[in-house]
Design an enzyme around this catalytic site. Structure first.
Site, mmCIF file in Angstrom:
data_model
loop_
_atom_site.group_PDB
_atom_site.id
_atom_site.type_symbol
_atom_site.label_atom_id
_atom_site.label_comp_id
_atom_site.label_asym_id
_atom_site.label_seq_id
_atom_site.Cartn_x
_atom_site.Cartn_y
_atom_site.Cartn_z
ATOM 1 N N LYS A 23 0.831 -1.210 0.000
ATOM 2 C CA LYS A 23 0.000 0.000 0.000
ATOM 3 C C LYS A 23 0.860 1.252 0.000
ATOM 4 O O LYS A 23 0.623 2.184 -0.773
ATOM 5 C CB LYS A 23 -0.900 -0.003 1.250
ATOM 6 C CG LYS A 23 -1.592 1.324 1.514
ATOM 7 C CD LYS A 23 -2.465 1.286 2.741
ATOM 8 C CE LYS A 23 -1.786 1.525 4.058
ATOM 9 N NZ LYS A 23 -1.394 2.924 4.332
ATOM 10 N N ASN A 24 1.854 1.261 0.878
ATOM 11 C CA ASN A 24 2.631 2.490 1.048
ATOM 12 C C ASN A 24 3.634 2.734 -0.067
ATOM 13 O O ASN A 24 4.342 3.739 -0.068
ATOM 14 C CB ASN A 24 3.313 2.506 2.421
ATOM 15 C CG ASN A 24 2.269 2.691 3.523
ATOM 16 O OD1 ASN A 24 1.136 3.062 3.249
ATOM 17 N ND2 ASN A 24 2.652 2.409 4.761
ATOM 18 N N CYS A 116 -4.892 7.507 9.764
ATOM 19 C CA CYS A 116 -4.959 6.933 11.106
ATOM 20 C C CYS A 116 -4.698 7.983 12.176
ATOM 21 O O CYS A 116 -3.772 8.785 12.048
ATOM 22 C CB CYS A 116 -3.921 5.819 11.245
ATOM 23 S SG CYS A 116 -4.386 4.324 10.370
ATOM 24 N N ARG A 121 0.220 14.468 13.162
ATOM 25 C CA ARG A 121 0.860 14.138 11.888
ATOM 26 C C ARG A 121 0.939 15.412 11.041
ATOM 27 O O ARG A 121 0.224 15.574 10.053
ATOM 28 C CB ARG A 121 0.088 13.019 11.168
ATOM 29 C CG ARG A 121 0.066 11.731 11.976
ATOM 30 C CD ARG A 121 -0.644 10.608 11.260
ATOM 31 N NE ARG A 121 0.178 9.996 10.235
ATOM 32 C CZ ARG A 121 -0.237 9.001 9.454
ATOM 33 N NH1 ARG A 121 -1.457 8.531 9.591
ATOM 34 N NH2 ARG A 121 0.556 8.492 8.535
ATOM 35 N N ASP A 306 4.584 0.563 12.043
ATOM 36 C CA ASP A 306 3.327 -0.106 11.677
ATOM 37 C C ASP A 306 3.253 -1.535 12.214
ATOM 38 O O ASP A 306 2.162 -2.101 12.349
ATOM 39 C CB ASP A 306 3.173 -0.142 10.149
ATOM 40 C CG ASP A 306 2.982 1.247 9.572
ATOM 41 O OD1 ASP A 306 2.597 2.152 10.327
ATOM 42 O OD2 ASP A 306 3.211 1.425 8.364
ATOM 43 N N ARG A 400 -8.564 -0.348 4.571
ATOM 44 C CA ARG A 400 -7.648 0.628 3.972
ATOM 45 C C ARG A 400 -6.319 -0.035 3.630
ATOM 46 O O ARG A 400 -5.630 0.412 2.720
ATOM 47 C CB ARG A 400 -7.421 1.812 4.927
ATOM 48 C CG ARG A 400 -8.665 2.674 5.118
ATOM 49 C CD ARG A 400 -8.366 3.925 5.918
ATOM 50 N NE ARG A 400 -7.041 4.399 5.607
ATOM 51 C CZ ARG A 400 -6.092 4.702 6.505
ATOM 52 N NH1 ARG A 400 -6.370 4.633 7.781
ATOM 53 N NH2 ARG A 400 -4.907 5.097 6.124
HETATM 54 C C1 EPZ Z 1 4.101 6.751 6.318
HETATM 55 O O1 EPZ Z 1 3.366 7.807 6.945
HETATM 56 C C2 EPZ Z 1 3.134 5.601 6.186
HETATM 57 N N1 EPZ Z 1 1.993 6.012 5.389
HETATM 58 C C3 EPZ Z 1 2.676 5.131 7.563
HETATM 59 O O2 EPZ Z 1 1.892 3.976 7.405
HETATM 60 C C4 EPZ Z 1 3.912 4.774 8.389
HETATM 61 O O3 EPZ Z 1 3.488 4.474 9.706
HETATM 62 C C5 EPZ Z 1 4.889 5.947 8.425
HETATM 63 O O4 EPZ Z 1 5.222 6.362 7.072
HETATM 64 C C6 EPZ Z 1 6.196 5.659 9.142
HETATM 65 O O5 EPZ Z 1 6.846 4.579 8.529
HETATM 66 C C7 EPZ Z 1 2.082 6.071 4.062
HETATM 67 O O6 EPZ Z 1 3.115 5.767 3.460
HETATM 68 C C8 EPZ Z 1 0.874 6.477 3.328
HETATM 69 P P1 EPZ Z 1 6.242 10.086 8.388
HETATM 70 P P2 EPZ Z 1 3.932 9.273 6.959
HETATM 71 O O7 EPZ Z 1 6.122 11.338 7.623
HETATM 72 O O8 EPZ Z 1 4.610 9.552 5.673
HETATM 73 C C9 EPZ Z 1 6.557 13.399 11.831
HETATM 74 C C10 EPZ Z 1 0.035 2.560 7.718
HETATM 75 O O9 EPZ Z 1 -0.508 1.980 8.695
HETATM 76 N N2 EPZ Z 1 6.403 14.390 10.745
HETATM 77 O O10 EPZ Z 1 7.500 9.285 8.233
HETATM 78 O O11 EPZ Z 1 2.843 10.150 7.409
HETATM 79 C C11 EPZ Z 1 5.216 12.724 12.135
HETATM 80 O O12 EPZ Z 1 4.473 13.486 13.026
HETATM 81 C C12 EPZ Z 1 0.514 3.973 7.848
HETATM 82 O O13 EPZ Z 1 0.169 2.004 6.626
HETATM 83 C C13 EPZ Z 1 6.545 15.725 11.036
HETATM 84 O O14 EPZ Z 1 6.830 16.140 12.169
HETATM 85 O O15 EPZ Z 1 5.022 9.146 8.117
HETATM 86 C C14 EPZ Z 1 5.655 11.402 12.713
HETATM 87 O O16 EPZ Z 1 5.919 11.543 14.078
HETATM 88 C C15 EPZ Z 1 0.223 4.584 9.176
HETATM 89 N N3 EPZ Z 1 6.352 16.636 10.029
HETATM 90 C C16 EPZ Z 1 6.961 11.115 11.991
HETATM 91 O O17 EPZ Z 1 7.378 12.351 11.408
HETATM 92 C C17 EPZ Z 1 6.063 16.251 8.751
HETATM 93 O O18 EPZ Z 1 5.914 17.123 7.873
HETATM 94 C C18 EPZ Z 1 6.865 10.049 10.930
HETATM 95 O O19 EPZ Z 1 5.984 10.445 9.905
HETATM 96 C C19 EPZ Z 1 5.918 14.889 8.481
HETATM 97 C C20 EPZ Z 1 6.095 13.969 9.503
#
Ligand code: EPZ
Length: 432
Positions: A23-24, A116, A121, A306, A400
């Site tokens: 998915k991701n 989620c 986020r 995850d 999802r």
């Molecule tokens: C991706 O989310 C995945 N989603 C998530 O999978 C996964 O848990 C996550 O990466 C971490 O591996 C998709 O790919 C669609 P991040 P993403 O940006 O991109 C902070 C699932 O169950 N952050 O790496 O949103 C944020 O708050 C889902 O399949 C900022 O501070 O993750 C978090 O603490 C859930 N500012 C951390 O970084 C930003 O602009 C990680 O988020 C962006 C993120």
């Protein structure tokens, strides 16, 4: 789509799961198809709710986006920079569709992304990088407007945290930008490498994906291509944990074990058998499960956030204590209340879930808190051995990320059914 999961545990699993496309990876690849001046075919795309939402987003931008059997085909030049608010607001990945629209049309409008509820986020890293590349963001309430009056240009960007989504946004922005972009502190997840491979297949010039520094030389045009996305390491981890919770033997085919190595290592430490092949793993659990001690998630290649709730479901069945700390999200263990309702001896302090042995698991009605937390409750249900029934009410989270979790578990021998639509039926059960 809402629907319940009804599980009578205590049956060992036996069989093979072919791991579907990730998915991701698929979601950013669908966003990337907006950059292409030619048709894109993604092969073997699972029927997930988030994929359907992404196709709706592409159509709202003026492209043709449809399923053709197991594949998805995207074609056409985006004509509108405004993404449909419904799908955009229901899915985190909708933010990824903005950079390509900005690159091609100089404008992208959306609502803040959903997804989620596992803690804050923000999208500040996405926006700060885009600003460095020439974009102007305007946020009014839930509405985000991005413009790039003079187009996007390359920049030297450092991420303070290796955000997966921000890395993807900036790769997408850089692919057609003028000049070179250097992205430092980039996420190293395999899905980033997949996106870079796709862009390069389409004529892009991306180097270093999978390392902390990615360089992108912008090109004038990207053509389409046919692409097979990488397998879903979180789905593989889900069935590995299902086997650990229920017992039995499960082969996970079509996914290299190195992609979810920390999960396999922890299961092995807990007493499972793990046989690793180049693109398959066999998990067995016939005896007792030991506590794993302290476990931490982290950015790839550490244990994936995850996978944390899925492993937590296995901890419920262990004969020793264990804890999992998720350093990525603030509220990863929304499933803990469900585990406790089942009789598990769990508590959450801050970002850490603690599990103690000695709980007696019993069937009850639970509510899926989010995608992985919902799947974790289903897995916990597999470990309930007294013949009682667990019903997981799901408002649509699990679909999802899993096309047919109940069917896949049933094919492995579990007693797991997808029940009547969601909460209504569940509330009736709860009253009984
Ligand atoms: C991706 O989310 C995945 N989603 C998530 O999978 C996964 O848990 C996550 O990466 C971490 O591996 C998709 O790919 C669609 P991040 P993403 O940006 O991109 C902070 C699932 O169950 N952050 O790496 O949103 C944020 O708050 C889902 O399949 C900022 O501070 O993750 C978090 O603490 C859930 N500012 C951390 O970084 C930003 O602009 C990680 O988020 C962006 C993120």
């Amino acid at each position: 789509m809402a629907g319940d999961y009804i599980i009578t545990g205590g049956r060992p699993l036996n069989g093979t799961v072919r791991v579907p496309a990730a998915k991701n990876s698929v979601l950013p690849l669908l966003a990337a198809s907006l950059l292409c001046s030619g048709p894109v075919r993604l092969c073997g795309v699972p029927e997930l709710a988030d994929v359907a939402e992404s196709l709706a987003l592409l159509r709202s931008a003026g492209c043709t986006a449809e399923r053709q059997g197991a594949d998805v085909r995207v074609d056409g030049v985006p004509g509108s920079g405004t993404l449909a608010a419904g799908p955009a607001g229901r899915m985190r990945a909708s933010i990824l569709f903005c950079a390509p629209l900005l690159a091609r049309l100089g404008r992208a409008q959306t609502v803040l992304p959903g997804g989620c509820r596992i803690g804050a986020r923000p999208i500040d890293l996405h926006l700060a990088g885009l600003v460095q590349m020439g974009a102007c963001p305007q946020l009014e309430g839930e509405r985000l407007l991005l413009t790039a009056p003079a187009g996007l240009h390359g920049a030297d960007i450092t991420l303070r945290f290796p955000s997966v989504g921000a890395t993807e946004t900036l790769l997408l922005a850089a692919a057609l930008a003028q000049g070179e972009t250097t992205l430092r502190g980039a996420a190293r997840e395999p899905e980033i490498e997949d996106l870079a491979a796709f862009l390069n297949r389409c004529g892009g010039r991306v180097q270093g994906a999978g390392t902390g520094t990615v360089r992108v030389q912008g090109v004038r045009r990207l053509h389409g291509c046919s692409f097979v996305p990488l397998p879903d390491r979180i789905t593989a981890a889900t069935f590995a944990c299902a086997c650990a919770a229920a017992g039995g033997r499960v082969e996970l085919a079509g996914c290299a074990p190195r992609l979810y190595a920390p999960v396999l290592e922890i299961l092995e430490q807990m007493g499972c058998g793990v046989v690793r092949r180049s693109d398959a793993a066999v998990i067995t659990r016939f005896g007792r499960l030991y506590g794993p001690g302290r476990v931490f998630t982290g950015a790839y290649p550490a244990l994936a956030t995850d996978a944390a709730p899925l492993l937590a479901a296995v901890l419920l069945c262990a004969e020793g204590p264990g804890s999992i700390e998720d350093v990525i999200f603030e509220r990863r263990f929304g499933c803990a209340a469900g585990f406790a309702a089942l009789g598990g001896r769990v508590r959450v302090e801050g970002r850490t879930l603690y599990a103690e042995p000695g709980g007696t698991l019993q069937g009850t009605v639970l509510e899926a808190p989010d995608l992985r937390g919902g799947a974790a409750l289903v897995l916990a249900g597999l470990g309930v051995g007294d013949g009682s029934c667990v019903r997981v009410l799901d408002a649509g989270h699990i679909r999802r990320g899993y096309a047919d979790l109940a069917g896949d578990l049933r094919r492995l021998g579990a007693d797991c059914r997808a029940g009547r639509t969601g909460t209504e039926a569940g509330r009736q059960t709860k009253k009984l």
